[in-house]
Design a protein around this motif. Structure first.
Motif, short mmCIF file in Angstrom:
data_model
loop_
_atom_site.label_atom_id
_atom_site.label_comp_id
_atom_site.label_asym_id
_atom_site.label_seq_id
_atom_site.Cartn_x
_atom_site.Cartn_y
_atom_site.Cartn_z
N GLY A 292 -6.73 16.17 -45.37
CA GLY A 292 -7.37 16.24 -46.68
C GLY A 292 -8.25 15.03 -46.90
N ASN A 293 -7.98 14.31 -47.97
CA ASN A 293 -8.84 13.17 -48.28
C ASN A 293 -8.40 11.89 -47.59
N ILE A 294 -7.50 12.02 -46.63
CA ILE A 294 -6.98 10.85 -45.93
C ILE A 294 -7.23 10.98 -44.44
N LEU A 295 -7.62 9.88 -43.80
CA LEU A 295 -7.68 9.87 -42.34
C LEU A 295 -6.47 9.11 -41.83
N ARG A 296 -5.69 9.75 -40.97
CA ARG A 296 -4.51 9.07 -40.46
C ARG A 296 -4.79 8.58 -39.04
N TYR A 297 -4.83 7.26 -38.88
CA TYR A 297 -5.09 6.68 -37.56
C TYR A 297 -3.78 6.37 -36.85
N THR A 298 -3.77 6.67 -35.57
CA THR A 298 -2.66 6.20 -34.75
C THR A 298 -3.14 4.94 -34.03
N LEU A 299 -2.46 3.82 -34.32
CA LEU A 299 -2.86 2.55 -33.72
C LEU A 299 -1.78 2.11 -32.75
N SER A 300 -2.20 1.39 -31.69
CA SER A 300 -1.16 0.86 -30.81
C SER A 300 -1.23 -0.66 -30.80
N VAL A 301 -0.04 -1.25 -30.98
CA VAL A 301 0.11 -2.70 -30.85
C VAL A 301 1.00 -2.89 -29.64
N GLY A 302 0.41 -3.26 -28.51
CA GLY A 302 1.19 -3.28 -27.28
C GLY A 302 1.67 -1.88 -26.99
N SER A 303 2.98 -1.71 -26.87
CA SER A 303 3.51 -0.39 -26.56
C SER A 303 4.00 0.32 -27.82
N VAL A 304 3.79 -0.29 -28.99
CA VAL A 304 4.29 0.30 -30.23
C VAL A 304 3.18 1.07 -30.93
N ASN A 305 3.47 2.33 -31.28
CA ASN A 305 2.50 3.12 -32.05
C ASN A 305 2.81 3.04 -33.53
N LEU A 306 1.75 3.00 -34.32
CA LEU A 306 1.90 2.81 -35.75
C LEU A 306 0.85 3.69 -36.43
N GLN A 307 1.25 4.36 -37.53
CA GLN A 307 0.25 5.18 -38.22
C GLN A 307 -0.22 4.48 -39.47
N ALA A 308 -1.52 4.59 -39.70
CA ALA A 308 -2.10 3.97 -40.89
C ALA A 308 -3.01 4.98 -41.59
N ASP A 309 -2.85 5.11 -42.93
CA ASP A 309 -3.68 6.04 -43.68
C ASP A 309 -4.84 5.29 -44.32
N VAL A 310 -6.02 5.85 -44.19
CA VAL A 310 -7.20 5.25 -44.81
C VAL A 310 -7.88 6.35 -45.62
N LEU A 311 -8.29 6.00 -46.84
CA LEU A 311 -8.97 6.99 -47.67
C LEU A 311 -10.25 7.43 -46.98
N PHE A 312 -10.50 8.73 -46.94
CA PHE A 312 -11.61 9.30 -46.18
C PHE A 312 -12.85 9.30 -47.08
N ARG A 313 -13.76 8.32 -46.83
CA ARG A 313 -14.97 8.23 -47.67
C ARG A 313 -16.20 8.59 -46.86
N SER A 314 -16.32 9.79 -46.43
CA SER A 314 -17.51 10.38 -45.81
C SER A 314 -17.87 9.82 -44.42
N VAL A 315 -17.54 8.59 -44.11
CA VAL A 315 -17.86 8.13 -42.75
C VAL A 315 -16.60 7.82 -41.97
N LEU A 316 -16.69 8.02 -40.68
CA LEU A 316 -15.60 7.67 -39.80
C LEU A 316 -15.68 6.16 -39.59
N LEU A 317 -14.59 5.45 -39.91
CA LEU A 317 -14.67 4.00 -39.85
C LEU A 317 -14.49 3.47 -38.43
N PHE A 318 -13.55 4.03 -37.72
CA PHE A 318 -13.23 3.48 -36.39
C PHE A 318 -13.20 4.59 -35.35
N GLU A 319 -13.57 4.24 -34.12
CA GLU A 319 -13.56 5.19 -33.01
C GLU A 319 -12.33 4.92 -32.14
#
Lengths: 337, 267, 253
Positions: A292-319
């Protein structure tokens, strides 16, 4: 004294211990949800209140009276089932009138008046002569509701009443039920496995897992302060990190699991300035999914995966593959059991 | 394309094989004579004669009685037993199922001689051949009726309806006979019709158990098989027509029910 | 009760003589053999025809299929004495087809003897076909079109499909149906009785004779015959189960 009390209820089905020493109190006029995965015992507890299951031990008290061994038809309890369970051979009107007919002491006038009132309440005008088979699922469930409230029961029990109804209609019915419950001031217990439903409707939530109550509280408290791994996993979409994983991300070991809500993780392309009250780390973007209006990123810190929600404002922030920086306030990292 | 034609051919050939005896029997019954390639004139006098002949009508009537009575009796017993099982003793369900399906395994001739050898020596009511016949027929239709009722109970989700009725203040007896039974009537009627048609066509049991005591249409047919071909074929046609009526009545009921159920899905 | 009685002597006491008699007296041994033969052959012929029929129905267009179904349903009600009678007027001594054959010079029809093993077989097959087809059609409907498509995508032809995929998948239904047909035929009484009275040696006819015979009744002996009949029916079921089990076990190893 509380309006409804369960005292040390135990129930086994064969080797399966479905209710383990459950004690629970419910105040008059509240809408209380029993939330949990299927098979956790929440429906069974509801059925002990209706008298459809007898507990192996423990007491059920309703309005100051011990009803543990009482015949279900004398308990004055209304129940709405998942499969509607309308009587297929009777019209809508006959279904609704059934409970009153069984009491046998009311004059016809009063019966008609009460039927008109509840039909009004559930908005089923013009359907009085229809058979249940001619109605949609949502309409059938409204008839079931009308049939239950017309006898003015002491408590209204809902056993996953909306899980067979499609998502859009379900929202509308949730609000309708809540509204009717409020306006009648009736006490209601609602069983569901849908945490959104529980959040939306309840005054109080009791979260169940395998026969015991995991945590109880107001919806907002359940959401912001889960106390156990199970609660954090079931409510919200918490990241749950083991002590070692948490240490790998923050450099700090709390000696217990830590739960972090995805929307409390801040992400930006450049490093965050150091702060006393927040953890910082670098991370690599693995993947993202739109919700919906949220982009959920899966980030990795070393071998640990972490999810972060960012409000979806028309542009993709990170690749994916990009290095980013994250920061979480310490108070949003909840230590859980 | 070639394939569909082959399929059609196979179906047509099988159909001809299956229909031929039926059609010819019918023709045989309405022709005055059939000694050459082409039959003689058309007549319905065999039918007229049969329908006014009490030596046919009486057995025909008896067949009806003996087909309907055991089914009715058996139905009452099963419903009462089902009430007890569903409402009070759910664990007995498996026992009941077992008991009710045993007759599947003991069919026709074996059942007939078992009953005969067990009861024929006894004094009193039980060794009365007609009583014996009625109860034997009850056993014959037991599995079919049981299965029909059981399936209907499952489709209406009986335990849930009972719970709902109970919470609304209804006693379990009221609930079972006012709510459950009316809802499974159409389902039951299918198996009732099939059971009646089953008994209607029986010859094995009647011939062994009570052939000379209680003459039914089937026995009548057998007795006069060797007298007049035309008359017999008329009897065959009448009996077959009734059987078809019964089974098609059952199918009709079944389809109507299915249609009703589909109507709900569309809404 | 029947089982108990089968072991008892006419005067009382326990004995195996009844069973010994069945297998030593030619009359009864032949009845068993005849019954088994008629049942096996009628079941086999019936299932072959039903297989073709069900396969055809599986591929047929809906109207034809519906017509076929209603013919099957209709003819499955046609059994027992009416059936026997119908065949008598068709193929009996002065049967319509026989007369037709005589006048048109078709030897096969003229010479056909209905009152023989072959005649019996013909009538038995008649009631086996609708039953078997009705039982098999649902099994054919269980064959998924994707399977055939996968076979052809993997390079197999129609034969490969039928022998490697379809028939193995239908096998449980085929064997189950076969054992039902066998039991159906071996216990059939009315048809044979009407066609041949007591003149042909079949197990059910011999059994009933022992109970309602005009001459002397031998209930103990009749019970023994009935036990043999039951054992044969159970045997058919057990054999088909064994084949299935063996196949499944083999598939796993």
């Amino acid at each position: 004294m509380a309006y409804i009390q369960f005292e040390k209820i135990n129930k086994r089905f064969g080797a399966n211990h479905v209710l383990r020493d459950i004690s629970l109190t419910i105040e008059k006029g509240q809408l209380v949800t029993l939330l949990g995965p299927s098979g956790c015992g929440k429906s069974t507890l509801l059925r002990t209140l209706a008298g459809l299951e007898a507990p192996d031990s423990g007491r059920v008290i309703l309005d100051g009276e011990d009803i543990t061994g009482k015949d279900p038809r004398r308990r004055n309890v209304g129940m709405i089932f998942q499969q509607y369970s309308l009587f297929p051979n009777m019209t809508v009107r006959e279904n609704i009138a059934f409970g009153l007919k069984m009491q046998k002491k009311l004059p016809a006038e009063e019966i008609n008046e009460r039927i008109a009132r509840v039909i009004d309440m559930v908005e089923l005008h013009g359907k009085e002569k229809s058979l249940p088979a001619q109605l949609s699922g949502g309409q059938q469930q409204r008839v079931a509701l009308a049939r239950s409230i017309i006898t003015e029961p002491k408590v209204l029990l809902f056993d996953e009443p909306l899980s067979a109804i499609d998502a859009k209609l379900r929202k509308a019915l949730q609000l309708r039920i809540k509204e009717i419950q409020r306006s009648l001031g009736i006490t209601a217990i609602f069983v569901t496995h849908d945490q959104d439903e529980a959040m939306l409707m309840s005054d109080v939530i009791h979260l169940f897992s395998t026969g015991k109550i995991e945590q109880s509280g107001r919806p907002i408290d359940m959401y912001t302060a889960p106390r156990t791994r199970f609660a954090a996993g079931f409510i919200g979409h918490y990241n749950i990190l083991s002590p070692a994983q948490f240490e790998a991300v923050t450099g700090e070991n709390r000696g217990c699991d830590v739960a972090i809500r995805p929307e409390t993780v801040e992400v930006q392309p450049q490093p965050f300035p150091e702060r006393q009250d927040a953890y910082r780390s670098a991370a690599v973007v693995e993947d993202f999914t739109p919700h919906g209006n949220i982009l959920r990123y899966t980030l990795s810190v070393g071998s640990v995966n972490l999810q972060a929600d960012v409000l979806f404002r028309s542009v993709l922030l990170f690749e994916p593959g990009q290095t980013v920086y994250l920061s979480v306030e310490k108070k949003n990292c909840l230590s859980i059991a | 394309m070639k394939k569909t034609r082959l399929n059609s051919a196979v179906i047509v050939v099988i159909c001809i094989y299956l229909i031929l005896p039926l059609v010819l029997t019918f023709f045989y019954s309405i022709f005055t004579e059939w000694q050459h390639v082409l039959p003689g004139g058309v007549t319905f006098r065999y039918y007229a004669a049969l329908l006014t002949d009490s030596s046919f009508l009486l057995p025909f009537l008896r067949t009806f009685i003996i087909s309907v009575a055991p089914v009715a009796l058996c139905l009452v017993f099963i419903l009462l037993a089902m009430y007890v099982v569903v409402v009070h003793l759910p664990w007995l369900d498996r026992v009941m199922q077992l008991v009710c399906t045993i007759p599947y395994a003991i069919q026709g001739i074996i059942l007939a001689i078992s009953v005969l050898s067990l009861y024929s020596g006894l004094p009193g009511l039980l060794s009365n051949r007609v009583v014996m016949l009625v109860f034997t027929y009850c056993i014959v239709v037991l599995p079919y009726l049981y299965q029909g009722i059981k399936n209907s109970l499952n489709t209406v989700n009986a335990p849930r309806l009972l719970e709902a009725a109970q919470l609304l203040g209804a006693g379990s007896f009221t609930a079972f006979f006012r709510i459950i039974v009316p809802n499974i009537v159409s389902g039951i009627s299918v198996s009732v019709m099939l059971s009646i048609s089953l008994l209607f066509g029986d010859f094995v049991i009647i011939n062994i158990v009570a052939g000379s005591y209680y003459q039914t249409a089937q026995v009548f047919l057998y007795r006069q098989l060797f007298e007049s071909g035309q008359k017999s074929s008329a009897v065959v046609v009448i009996l077959f027509a009734v059987t078809l009526l019964l089974t098609n009545g059952a199918l009709f009921l079944y389809n109507r029910r299915a249609k009703k159920r589909n109507a709900r899905e569309e809404v | 009760m029947v089982v108990l009685r089968s072991f008892s002597a006419p005067g009382g006491g326990v004995t195996l003589d009844n069973f010994a008699d069945i297998f030593t007296k030619r009359l009864y041994r032949q009845a068993v053999v005849n019954s088994v033969l008629v049942s096996i052959f009628s079941a086999l012929i019936g299932i072959v025809i039903a297989f073709l029929g069900a396969k055809a129905a599986h591929g047929a267009k809906t109207p034809l299929r519906n017509f076929f179904m209603s013919v099957l349903n209709m003819s499955s009600n046609f059994a027992g004495i009416p059936l026997a009678f119908s065949f008598i007027i068709l193929m009996g001594n002065v049967g319509v087809l026989v007369i037709l054959g005589r006048q048109l010079g078709i030897g096969f029809l003229t010479d056909f003897n209905l009152y023989s093993l072959n005649g019996l077989l013909l009538t038995y097959v008649y009631f086996q076909v609708p039953l078997a087809t009705l039982l098999l059609i649902p099994a054919f409907d269980g064959l998924r079109p994707e399977w055939r498509e996968s076979v052809s995508l993997l390079g197999g032809g129609s034969l490969t499909y039928w022998f490697r995929v379809a028939v193995p998948n239908l096998l449980p239904s085929l064997l189950g149906t076969l054992s039902i047909l066998f039991a159906n035929a071996i216990a059939a009484y009315a048809t044979a009785y009407a066609l041949l009275q007591n003149n042909f040696n079949l197990l059910p006819i011999r059994i009933s004779e022992q109970f309602v015979g005009e001459v002397t009744q031998h209930r103990e002996f009749g019970s023994a015959l009935a036990v043999v009949l039951m054992v044969l029916m159970v045997l058919a079921n057990v054999v088909s189960n064994l084949i299935l089990k063996g196949r499944r076990g083999g598939g796993r190893s």
